[in-house]
Motif scaffolding. Structure first.
Motif, short mmCIF file in Angstrom:
data_model
loop_
_atom_site.label_atom_id
_atom_site.label_comp_id
_atom_site.label_asym_id
_atom_site.label_seq_id
_atom_site.Cartn_x
_atom_site.Cartn_y
_atom_site.Cartn_z
N MET A 120 60.70 21.02 9.46
CA MET A 120 61.39 20.96 8.16
C MET A 120 62.78 20.37 8.34
O MET A 120 63.27 19.63 7.50
N THR A 123 62.47 16.54 9.03
CA THR A 123 62.12 15.71 7.87
C THR A 123 63.11 15.90 6.72
O THR A 123 62.78 15.63 5.56
N ASP A 124 64.30 16.40 7.03
CA ASP A 124 65.37 16.53 6.03
C ASP A 124 65.11 17.56 4.96
O ASP A 124 65.81 17.60 3.95
N GLN A 125 64.06 18.38 5.12
CA GLN A 125 63.78 19.35 4.06
C GLN A 125 64.89 20.40 3.95
O GLN A 125 65.22 20.85 2.86
#
Lengths: 254, 273
Positions: A120, A123-125
């Motif tokens: 997370m 992926t820049d979440q």
């Protein structure tokens, strides 16, 4: 040489401080998440706990079976094979239940937590949540931490119970120990303090395993390799920490 | 802390310096973003356009210089006020950054569920409206992994708009879109900006699209603002650097090659052995 040592020490102190601060932050947000967003916690209890049930039950059964075999063959030398129930129960409730459950938990749920959180992050979440003014520690890490802390003692209890069943199958059904003696001996020798020791251990191990998993995931280097490394470190560090804590708690509870 | 009268200057950056490790990215950057306009930030790749967005939203903290958003120095905000400020921003990330464990619908609903106490009915209404605007109402029940890159970014755009922000920030909004959705998104950006009175900041390489949509653009190079003005003005400029960028020429003040040792030396010289 001295300089290297100094730098390593400084780095260690810094990481340890950050780790404590991280733990305090998790604790700070825990009550309100537990009360207001209980659904998030339930979902993580399912992920960490319910999904680990199969491996816990299979391992518990076979560990119990081994205890039945070993207990029977070794106790038979003293003509005490009827005590195999007591032997298996003490071993499972006080030691093997919490410890092996914690190790399995680190392998099954801890790695899943660390890699999920690490990915997370990669992926820049987590940044996206920050930008939506949602604190990722509160929204993502705290429910997962609480889910682990709640699941661990329950899993340890399941492990011990299934383990006793395994010991019963092996010693009573296969090797012919008297069923009445098996249960009576167990009831007489197992004290409430033994069960308390098991509960305390499983709670502590639950905190240790969940904390290390979310910490490693949250601090993973956001690349494929970094997430992989974080996963490995979760298992290794949890195993070491659990065994050290196990020794200390046992020493204190004697 | 806040200025009383709202000025035209939405974001002001003064003397900004920032280094990524040992590599300086910004040296002395000054720029002003006007309220209610669409501002484009352009520049050769590696000039730190995304870094600039992260600095404006305080995901990164500058080494020197100040950034004012609506007259407030954002480095002075505590976490509560920072989050309060961030609610005014809608950010479209370069890769979408959808939450992979939630469906498309829940992704768009996420900010509403976190920050408001709207009923499910109302949330459904708002989310479907926003998804409709990006043409993906039919994909509401899909999971992010099932989407193509372009669709993912359109969902992320719907999510960025869902809280009705004052400031929309787009990081490379046109990458990976087919010409049809590109046209729709460009018009959407324009329409939202004008109809809702919000301000937009967009980072892009896409000169053609930028010149149709942006009111004002900044060309960043070498850690500074190299040129600014409307896209038409930039097209007319005489600066070598701007010309090179606007017309996509390999030779000019901006080196196409990343800093490297001499080519011949490296291929044939002692290093080769």
């Amino acid at each position: 040489m001295f300089r290297d040592f100094y730098n390593t020490l400084k780095e260690f102190v810094r990481t340890f401080g950050a780790f404590q601060l991280f733990f305090l932050r998790l604790l700070q947000h825990s009550p309100s998440i537990f009360v207001k967003r209980f659904r998030l916690v339930v979902k993580q209890v399912y992920n960490a706990g319910a999904l680990s049930l199969v491996i816990i039950m299979v391992c518990g059964f076979f560990i119990g079976g081994v205890l039945g075999l070993q207990g029977y063959s070794n106790l038979a030398r003293f003509n005490a094979e009827d005590s195999v129930g007591a032997f298996a129960a003490l071993a499972l409730v006080k030691e093997l239940g919490p410890v092996i459950t914690a190790l399995l938990f680190a392998g099954r749920a801890g790695t899943a937590l660390a890699s999920e959180i690490g990915l997370m992050k990669a992926t820049d979440q987590l940044s996206a949540m920050e930008m939506m003014a949602v604190n990722p520690i509160r929204r993502v890490l705290v429910p997962r931490f609480l889910g682990g802390v709640i699941s661990m003692p329950l899993l340890a209890a399941v492990f011990s119970t299934i383990g006793l069943l395994g010991a019963h199958v092996v010693s009573v059904n296969l090797l012919g120990v008297d069923a009445g003696a098996f249960w009576i001996q167990m009831q007489q020798s197992l004290d409430i303090s033994d069960i308390n020791e098991g509960i305390i251990k499983s709670v502590v191990f639950g905190i240790v395993a969940s904390l290390l998993a979310v910490w490693e995931g949250y601090n993973a280097v956001p690349t494929a390799e970094g997430v992989g490394r974080a996963t490995t470190r979760t298992v290794v560090n949890t195993a070491i920490a659990v065994l050290i804590f196990d020794f200390m708690i046992t020493a204190f509870m004697l | 802390m806040t200025m009383d009268a709202p000025s035209d200057h939405l974001i002001e950056i003064r003397g900004l310096a920032y280094a990524h490790g040992a590599r300086p990215i910004f040296k002395d950057l000054n720029l002003t973003i006007q309220r209610g306009k669409i501002t484009a930030i352009m520049g050769p790749s590696g000039t730190g356009k995304t870094t600039l967005l992260r600095l404006i939203t305080r995901q990164l903290i500058p080494d020197r210089g100040v950034i004012f958003v609506d007259g407030v120095d954002i480095s002075m905000l505590n976490q509560t006020n920072l989050y309060k400020m961030r609610r005014r921003f809608g950010v479209l990330f370069q890769n979408g950054a959808l939450l992979t464990d939630l469906s498309v619908f829940e992704n768009v609903a996420f900010p509403l569920r976190e920050h408001t106490r709207l009923t499910n009915r109302l949330i459904r209404h708002v989310v479907l409206t926003k998804l409709h605007a990006v043409g993906l109402r039919g994909a509401a029940d899909m999971m992010p992994v099932q989407l193509s890159g372009g669709m993912e970014r359109r969902v992320a755009l719907a999510r960025a708009m869902v809280m009705d922000p004052d400031i929309l920030i787009y990081d490379e909004p046109f990458v990976g879109l087919d010409p049809i959705s590109m046209g729709v998104i460009v018009r959407l950006v324009r329409r939202m900006n004008d109809a809702l009175g919000i301000s937009s900041i967009l980072v892009s390489h896409d000169l053609q699209e930028i010149s149709t949509v942006a009111d004002c653009s900044f060309l960043i190079s070498d850690g500074k603002v190299a040129a600014s003005g409307s896209p038409a003005e930039l097209n007319q400029t005489s600066s070598e650097l701007v010309k090179q960028f606007m017309h996509g020429m390999a030779d000019g003040p901006v080196a196409f090659h990343f800093e490297a040792p001499d080519y011949e030396e490296q291929l044939l010289g002692r290093d080769a052995e």
